[in-house]
Design a protein around this motif. Structure first.
Motif, mmCIF file in Angstrom:
data_model
loop_
_atom_site.group_PDB
_atom_site.id
_atom_site.type_symbol
_atom_site.label_atom_id
_atom_site.label_comp_id
_atom_site.label_asym_id
_atom_site.label_seq_id
_atom_site.Cartn_x
_atom_site.Cartn_y
_atom_site.Cartn_z
ATOM 1 N N ILE A 1 -2.850 7.314 8.280
ATOM 2 C CA ILE A 1 -3.027 6.533 9.511
ATOM 3 C C ILE A 1 -3.866 5.295 9.219
ATOM 4 O O ILE A 1 -4.992 5.382 8.722
ATOM 5 N N VAL A 2 -3.266 4.138 9.525
ATOM 6 C CA VAL A 2 -3.979 2.864 9.446
ATOM 7 C C VAL A 2 -4.100 2.384 10.880
ATOM 8 O O VAL A 2 -3.097 2.273 11.581
ATOM 9 N N THR A 3 -5.307 2.139 11.326
ATOM 10 C CA THR A 3 -5.454 1.679 12.704
ATOM 11 C C THR A 3 -6.083 0.300 12.766
ATOM 12 O O THR A 3 -6.940 -0.045 11.948
ATOM 13 N N GLU B 1 -9.474 -2.964 3.294
ATOM 14 C CA GLU B 1 -8.633 -2.037 2.523
ATOM 15 C C GLU B 1 -7.176 -2.473 2.417
ATOM 16 O O GLU B 1 -6.263 -1.637 2.442
ATOM 17 N N MET B 2 -6.939 -3.774 2.301
ATOM 18 C CA MET B 2 -5.558 -4.270 2.236
ATOM 19 C C MET B 2 -4.802 -3.753 1.014
ATOM 20 O O MET B 2 -3.613 -3.461 1.106
ATOM 21 N N ASP B 3 -5.492 -3.620 -0.124
ATOM 22 C CA ASP B 3 -4.790 -3.138 -1.329
ATOM 23 C C ASP B 3 -4.333 -1.694 -1.143
ATOM 24 O O ASP B 3 -3.213 -1.335 -1.499
ATOM 25 N N ARG B 4 -5.231 -0.894 -0.574
ATOM 26 C CA ARG B 4 -4.882 0.514 -0.341
ATOM 27 C C ARG B 4 -3.724 0.634 0.654
ATOM 28 O O ARG B 4 -2.811 1.440 0.468
ATOM 29 N N GLY C 1 -1.387 -1.538 1.158
ATOM 30 C CA GLY C 1 -0.171 -1.971 0.451
ATOM 31 C C GLY C 1 0.423 -0.831 -0.361
ATOM 32 O O GLY C 1 1.644 -0.626 -0.377
ATOM 33 N N GLY C 2 -0.439 -0.051 -1.019
ATOM 34 C CA GLY C 2 0.020 1.086 -1.811
ATOM 35 C C GLY C 2 0.630 2.168 -0.930
ATOM 36 O O GLY C 2 1.678 2.742 -1.259
ATOM 37 N N LEU C 3 -0.002 2.423 0.201
ATOM 38 C CA LEU C 3 0.513 3.456 1.119
ATOM 39 C C LEU C 3 1.870 3.049 1.685
ATOM 40 O O LEU C 3 2.780 3.865 1.832
ATOM 41 N N LEU C 4 2.003 1.751 1.961
ATOM 42 C CA LEU C 4 3.275 1.231 2.506
ATOM 43 C C LEU C 4 4.387 1.390 1.459
ATOM 44 O O LEU C 4 5.504 1.805 1.783
ATOM 45 N N ALA C 5 4.058 1.087 0.225
ATOM 46 C CA ALA C 5 5.063 1.189 -0.841
ATOM 47 C C ALA C 5 5.490 2.641 -1.056
ATOM 48 O O ALA C 5 6.656 2.920 -1.345
ATOM 49 N N ASP C 6 4.546 3.579 -0.889
ATOM 50 C CA ASP C 6 4.843 5.001 -1.148
ATOM 51 C C ASP C 6 5.533 5.707 0.016
ATOM 52 O O ASP C 6 6.085 6.787 -0.159
ATOM 53 N N ALA C 7 5.442 5.139 1.228
ATOM 54 C CA ALA C 7 5.930 5.858 2.414
ATOM 55 C C ALA C 7 7.456 5.901 2.483
ATOM 56 O O ALA C 7 8.141 5.005 1.997
ATOM 57 N N ASP C 8 7.972 6.984 3.114
ATOM 58 C CA ASP C 8 9.405 7.030 3.420
ATOM 59 C C ASP C 8 9.653 6.377 4.777
ATOM 60 O O ASP C 8 10.701 5.809 5.028
ATOM 61 N N VAL C 9 8.670 6.544 5.648
ATOM 62 C CA VAL C 9 8.825 6.076 7.025
ATOM 63 C C VAL C 9 7.578 5.295 7.442
ATOM 64 O O VAL C 9 6.451 5.713 7.159
#
Ligand code: BJW
Length: 235
Positions: free
Chosen positions: A90-92, A160-163, A165-173
């Motif tokens: 969760i990114v808020t 935490e923009m780098d983190r 970015g990594g979560l976005l790349a790894d997500a399916d949805v």
């Protein structure tokens, strides 16, 4: 539909039914205050007392609200998915702590947190639930006049923009909840996710500014659409 790795972006609409004003809806925060005066580094430099009063008022309001059914459903989704070997991040954009109060963990607050303050002299971030003022002393380095809200104002780089970015790349949805999609860089996440071939879901009261980029959408109050969507994912 099986999702293993979900990235959720939330905005002010998620907390609206808990009693916290959104920003751009009718009568919202930016209808009551000029964002240039209260939410920019220039505004803080020009009138720190006004900015402290604005955030003191919002910090006090935080003590009066509780998580709603949507926050609680997202906390449950995180737990449930973890038990099945999946991941819900969760990114808020919200500066409240209602995700945490609703049972969510590891929430990334990209626009900062109302219940934290920062010393510009020593950079120490301190949990803070009371009023802050121009003469508040830093509990870490004792500097006076150096404390500011731990909030990302316009023109400042979100946290935490780098983190993220990594979560976005790894997500399916990628799922966007209760945000108007008008403030960057968060507003650009859906375009990035689409470019990476992800499923993109919007849950909002009404279509956001970039609603055409989503592959799936459900519209209605967060306390209704979020628990219903979570139920479908868990099922
Ligand atoms: C419901 C509901 C219910 C209601 N159920 N739903 C042009 C292009 C790109 C960028 C820029 C640009 N021009 C200027 C910029 C930069 C600027 C920006 O985006 N400005 C735009 C206004 C154009 N951005 C920045 O300055 C950011 N920093 C930056 O860009 O740094 C450069 C950089 C970044 C990355 C890498 C390298 C460099 C910083 C932005 C900081 C935002 N800060 C604020 C205030 C501080 C926090 C606080 O005091 O609370 O954060 S602004 C305010 O807007 C707040 C929010 O987090 C943010 C987003 O608002 P949100 O959550 O979407 O709320 P609303 O009110 O807009 O929408 C509510 C939604 O809920 C609506 O859709 C309703 O329908 C819905 N809703 N009830 C479900 N019951």
């Amino acid at each position: 539909m099986q999702h293993k790795n979900i990235l959720i972006l939330t905005g002010a609409g998620l907390s609206a039914e808990s009693g916290l004003d959104t920003f751009r809806d009718k009568g919202g925060v930016w209808a009551q205050y000029d964002y240039r005066e209260v939410a920019t580094p220039e505004g803080f430099a020009a009138n720190p007392d006004l900015v402290h009063a604005f955030y003191n008022m919002r910090r006090a309001a935080l003590k009066t609200v509780t998580p709603n059914a949507a926050h609680i459903a997202l906390g449950k989704l995180q737990n449930d998915m973890a038990a099945k070997g999946g991941r819900v991040s969760i990114v808020t954009q919200n500066v409240d702590d209602l995700h945490e109060a609703g049972g969510a963990e590891g929430v990334i607050h990209m626009h900062g947190e109302l219940a934290k303050v920062r010393c510009v002299a020593c950079e120490t971030v301190t949990e803070w639930r009371e009023d802050l003022g121009r003469n508040t002393q830093c509990p870490a380095c004792s500097a006076v006049g150096a404390m500011r809200p731990h909030i990302v104002w316009f023109g400042e780089i979100p946290m935490e923009m780098d983190r993220i970015g990594g979560l976005l790349a790894d997500a399916d949805v990628f799922v966007s909840i209760g945000t108007s999609g008008s403030v960057y860089p968060a507003a650009g996440f859906v375009a990035e996710a689409r470019q990476l071939g992800k499923t993109c879901v919007e849950l909002n009261l009404e279509p956001s500014e970039n609603h055409t980029l989503f592959t799936d959408a459900r519209y209605g109050p967060a306390t209704e659409v979020v628990p219903a969507w979570v139920q479908d994912i868990i099922a």
